[in-house]
Design a protein around this motif. Structure first.
Motif, PDB file in Angstrom:
ATOM      1  N   ALA A  34      -5.017  14.532   4.149  1.00  0.00           N
ATOM      2  CA  ALA A  34      -6.254  14.634   4.928  1.00  0.00           C
ATOM      3  C   ALA A  34      -7.138  13.413   4.718  1.00  0.00           C
ATOM      4  CB  ALA A  34      -7.001  15.910   4.549  1.00  0.00           C
ATOM      5  N   ARG A  35      -7.197  12.924   3.486  1.00  0.00           N
ATOM      6  CA  ARG A  35      -8.043  11.768   3.183  1.00  0.00           C
ATOM      7  C   ARG A  35      -7.565  10.520   3.919  1.00  0.00           C
ATOM      8  NH1 ARG A  35      -7.971   9.415  -2.679  1.00  0.00           N
ATOM      9  NH2 ARG A  35      -8.033  11.623  -3.123  1.00  0.00           N
ATOM     10  N   TYR A  36      -6.283  10.276   3.921  1.00  0.00           N
ATOM     11  CA  TYR A  36      -5.767   9.033   4.485  1.00  0.00           C
ATOM     12  C   TYR A  36      -5.444   9.119   5.973  1.00  0.00           C
ATOM     13  CZ  TYR A  36      -5.611   7.346  -0.277  1.00  0.00           C
ATOM     14  OH  TYR A  36      -5.958   6.962  -1.539  1.00  0.00           O
ATOM     15  N   LEU A  37      -5.275  10.313   6.504  1.00  0.00           N
ATOM     16  CA  LEU A  37      -4.941  10.450   7.919  1.00  0.00           C
ATOM     17  C   LEU A  37      -6.035   9.837   8.793  1.00  0.00           C
ATOM     18  CD1 LEU A  37      -2.728  11.518   9.763  1.00  0.00           C
ATOM     19  CD2 LEU A  37      -4.009  13.654   9.917  1.00  0.00           C
ATOM     20  N   GLY A  38      -7.274   9.921   8.356  1.00  0.00           N
ATOM     21  CA  GLY A  38      -8.373   9.352   9.114  1.00  0.00           C
ATOM     22  C   GLY A  38      -8.401   7.834   9.137  1.00  0.00           C
ATOM     23  N   THR A  39      -7.531   7.198   8.353  1.00  0.00           N
ATOM     24  CA  THR A  39      -7.511   5.729   8.305  1.00  0.00           C
ATOM     25  C   THR A  39      -6.503   5.115   9.265  1.00  0.00           C
ATOM     26  OG1 THR A  39      -5.875   5.582   6.524  1.00  0.00           O
ATOM     27  CG2 THR A  39      -8.193   5.799   5.866  1.00  0.00           C
ATOM     28  N   VAL A  40      -5.739   5.954   9.960  1.00  0.00           N
ATOM     29  CA  VAL A  40      -4.731   5.449  10.901  1.00  0.00           C
ATOM     30  C   VAL A  40      -4.918   6.100  12.268  1.00  0.00           C
ATOM     31  CG1 VAL A  40      -3.023   4.986   9.092  1.00  0.00           C
ATOM     32  CG2 VAL A  40      -3.000   7.176  10.255  1.00  0.00           C
ATOM     33  N   GLN A  41      -4.432   5.438  13.277  1.00  0.00           N
ATOM     34  CA  GLN A  41      -4.424   5.977  14.632  1.00  0.00           C
ATOM     35  C   GLN A  41      -3.012   6.477  14.933  1.00  0.00           C
ATOM     36  OE1 GLN A  41      -7.184   6.217  16.642  1.00  0.00           O
ATOM     37  NE2 GLN A  41      -8.189   5.569  14.752  1.00  0.00           N
ATOM     38  N   PRO A  42      -2.862   7.475  15.786  1.00  0.00           N
ATOM     39  CA  PRO A  42      -1.518   7.961  16.117  1.00  0.00           C
ATOM     40  C   PRO A  42      -0.589   6.838  16.596  1.00  0.00           C
ATOM     41  CG  PRO A  42      -3.188   9.421  17.026  1.00  0.00           C
ATOM     42  CD  PRO A  42      -3.911   8.234  16.477  1.00  0.00           C
ATOM     43  N   ASP A 110      -3.495   2.601   0.965  1.00  0.00           N
ATOM     44  CA  ASP A 110      -4.232   2.436  -0.284  1.00  0.00           C
ATOM     45  C   ASP A 110      -3.285   1.980  -1.373  1.00  0.00           C
ATOM     46  OD1 ASP A 110      -6.434   2.477  -2.033  1.00  0.00           O
ATOM     47  OD2 ASP A 110      -6.095   4.563  -2.586  1.00  0.00           O
ATOM     48  N   HIS A 111      -3.772   1.059  -2.197  1.00  0.00           N
ATOM     49  CA  HIS A 111      -3.000   0.598  -3.349  1.00  0.00           C
ATOM     50  C   HIS A 111      -3.939  -0.080  -4.329  1.00  0.00           C
ATOM     51  CE1 HIS A 111      -3.133  -3.791  -2.834  1.00  0.00           C
ATOM     52  NE2 HIS A 111      -3.286  -3.488  -1.554  1.00  0.00           N
ATOM     53  N   HIS A 112      -3.430  -0.344  -5.519  1.00  0.00           N
ATOM     54  CA  HIS A 112      -4.188  -1.047  -6.550  1.00  0.00           C
ATOM     55  C   HIS A 112      -3.290  -2.078  -7.223  1.00  0.00           C
ATOM     56  CE1 HIS A 112      -7.490   1.769  -6.089  1.00  0.00           C
ATOM     57  NE2 HIS A 112      -6.543   2.671  -5.924  1.00  0.00           N
ATOM     58  N   GLU A 113      -2.389  -2.650  -6.452  1.00  0.00           N
ATOM     59  CA  GLU A 113      -1.440  -3.619  -6.989  1.00  0.00           C
ATOM     60  C   GLU A 113      -2.136  -4.966  -7.191  1.00  0.00           C
ATOM     61  OE1 GLU A 113       2.292  -2.605  -7.560  1.00  0.00           O
ATOM     62  OE2 GLU A 113       0.602  -1.261  -7.913  1.00  0.00           O
ATOM     63  N   PRO A 114      -2.206  -5.449  -8.438  1.00  0.00           N
ATOM     64  CA  PRO A 114      -2.961  -6.679  -8.711  1.00  0.00           C
ATOM     65  C   PRO A 114      -2.435  -7.893  -7.952  1.00  0.00           C
ATOM     66  CG  PRO A 114      -1.805  -5.900 -10.680  1.00  0.00           C
ATOM     67  CD  PRO A 114      -1.633  -4.861  -9.638  1.00  0.00           C
ATOM     68  N   ILE A 115      -1.129  -8.029  -7.820  1.00  0.00           N
ATOM     69  CA  ILE A 115      -0.579  -9.212  -7.164  1.00  0.00           C
ATOM     70  C   ILE A 115      -0.952  -9.241  -5.684  1.00  0.00           C
ATOM     71  CG2 ILE A 115       1.698  -8.241  -6.624  1.00  0.00           C
ATOM     72  CD1 ILE A 115       0.971 -11.837  -7.827  1.00  0.00           C
ATOM     73  N   VAL A 116      -1.052  -8.077  -5.064  1.00  0.00           N
ATOM     74  CA  VAL A 116      -1.419  -8.021  -3.647  1.00  0.00           C
ATOM     75  C   VAL A 116      -2.929  -8.195  -3.491  1.00  0.00           C
ATOM     76  CG1 VAL A 116      -1.353  -6.616  -1.548  1.00  0.00           C
ATOM     77  CG2 VAL A 116       0.585  -6.584  -3.132  1.00  0.00           C
TER      78      VAL A 116
END
Length: 175
Positions: A34-42, A110-116
């Motif tokens: 539910a949290r991340y679905l709002g960050t993308v479009q169909p 969402d991510h927390h990868e330092p290299i990226v």
């Protein structure tokens, strides 16, 4: 020296995967979807898609529609498999999957990868993820893991290998 670094990196990743394998519940998974679905479009997850349907009651999946036609389902990889990256935190990728197992779209949400975050341009990681679009997860799951279907991003090997593996394994579970 390089071999020692690789051995230590593998040991670290393996330890983190074992440690985190038991974390998470169905309730937490539903909340993440539910949290991340709002960050993308169909349309990000299936070409021409124009809406999401209501979440399924027994699984963290959302139908994706083009008009009245069901074109697939959207899901978060981390709701189905361990997606722990080099940072020790999950890498969340939203995936669109057709009923036959073909990836219709995917987006890093969402991510927390330092290299990226500090060294690798996000466009390179996004291009890697886009390389899975049009590929069937069941076919990919039956192939050798030593030869990924998409070129690895130099400098972000662990990150993109986790992403690619999570797309395949979670897609297989969804099917």
């Amino acid at each position: 020296m390089v071999a020692d670094f690789l051995r230590r990196t593998r040991a670290l990743v393996a330890g983190l995967l074992i440690l985190l394998a038991g974390f998470g519940t169905a309730d937490a998974a539903e909340a993440l979807l539910a949290r991340y679905l709002g960050t993308v479009q169909p349309g990000d997850l299936a070409a021409g898609a124009d809406r999401f349907g209501p979440p399924l009651p027994n699984a963290p999946l959302v139908p994706v529609y083009k008009g009245d036609a069901l074109v697939g389902h959207a899901f978060l990889t981390s709701d189905f498999v361990n997606t722990t990256g080099y940072s020790g935190r999950p890498i969340h990728v939203m995936v669109g999957l057709a009923p036959d197992g073909t990836v219709t779209g995917a987006k890093l949400v969402d991510h927390h990868e330092p290299i990226v975050l500090i060294g690798i341009p996000p466009a390179k990681v996004n291009a890697f993820i886009d390389g899975y679009v049009g590929k069937n997860v069941l076919t990919l799951a039956s192939q050798s893991a030593s030869s990924p279907p998409v070129d690895i991003v130099s400098g972000a090997t662990v990150t993109v290998m986790v992403i690619g593996d999570s797309i395949i394994r979670s897609g297989k579970k969804v099917l």
